[in-house]
Design an enzyme around this catalytic site. Structure first.
Site, short mmCIF file in Angstrom:
data_model
loop_
_atom_site.label_atom_id
_atom_site.label_comp_id
_atom_site.label_asym_id
_atom_site.label_seq_id
_atom_site.Cartn_x
_atom_site.Cartn_y
_atom_site.Cartn_z
N ARG A 96 0.95 -1.55 -0.18
CA ARG A 96 0.10 -0.49 0.08
C ARG A 96 1.19 1.27 -0.05
O ARG A 96 0.05 2.41 -0.79
CB ARG A 96 -1.35 0.14 1.29
CG ARG A 96 -2.22 -0.67 1.08
CD ARG A 96 -2.95 -1.01 2.29
NE ARG A 96 -2.40 -1.69 3.26
CZ ARG A 96 -2.39 -2.65 3.11
NH1 ARG A 96 -3.14 -3.63 2.96
NH2 ARG A 96 -1.75 -3.34 5.00
N GLU A 107 5.49 -10.48 14.78
CA GLU A 107 5.11 -10.55 16.06
C GLU A 107 5.81 -12.44 16.64
O GLU A 107 6.45 -13.16 17.00
CB GLU A 107 4.32 -10.71 16.15
CG GLU A 107 3.56 -10.53 17.57
CD GLU A 107 1.74 -10.57 17.46
OE1 GLU A 107 0.99 -10.27 16.14
OE2 GLU A 107 1.09 -10.81 18.69
#
Ligand code: AMP
Length: 177
Positions: A65, A102
């Protein structure tokens, strides 16, 4: 010409999608901003506000994006556009940078000839979360000798303190959560 669009208007158009792409994630959907001609143009005005046309050599956008905002910013600043892509997507010789997620890790890549030493660079992405992605992208630009004048984001998730990965550069975001 000063922008007539405010960051508050952009904030109002960003759509929050709970539990996408997985439970617990509040996904910030920027497609309503892109679909509104005035807001999209205004977002580009705000993202490039600190620079005049000709004062930036390369606007570097981050997969995927980030490309949308970086490419539009590049034409406005009369600069080139350079993509930082996920590993395995760029066809020519690349340098790569790993960063932590993560769970696990990811790698971004940059063509070795994409940035000339001393080039004045604006680094752009849609959203700053943990900062791993933009920190890795900034590291690639630095490895090629680029001079990052600013790192800009449409959105920053402040509570994740992503700026800790961008300590060496001025960082600006239009909308914060
Ligand atoms: P990070 O490396 O954690 O700063 O993640 C930044 C990248 O992940 C950006 O390129 C974003 O497009 C994407 N991202 C992370 N969190 C979100 C979110 N809550 N909503 C939309 N995009 C996100």
């Amino acid at each position: 010409m000063p922008s007539t669009v405010t960051a508050a208007e952009i904030a109002a158009a960003i759509r929050n999608v709970p539990d996408f792409p997985k439970p617990g994630i509040q996904f910030k959907d920027i497609t309503p901003v892109l679909a509104d001609a005035r807001l999209f143009a205004g977002a580009i005005e705000l993202l490039t506000a600190n620079f005049k046309p000709g004062s930036i050599d390369a606007v570097v956008g981050i997969d995927a994006r980030g490309f949308i905002f970086a490419a539009a910013a590049a034409t406005k600043l009369k600069a080139g556009f350079v993509p930082v892509r996920k590993k395995g997507k760029l066809p020519f010789t690349t340098i790569e940078q790993d960063y932590a997620l993560e769970y696990g890790h990811a790698t971004v890549a940059l063509h070795t000839d994409a940035i000339k030493p001393g080039a004045r660079v604006l680094l752009v992405d849609d959203l700053l979360a943990t900062g791993g992605t933009s920190g890795a992208a900034a590291s690639l630009v630095k490895q090629l000798g680029g001079n990052i004048l600013e790192v800009v984001f449409l959105i920053e998730l402040k509570f994740l303190d992503g700026r800790k990965h961008l300590n060496d550069f001025p960082v600006r975001s239009l909308v914060t959560y």
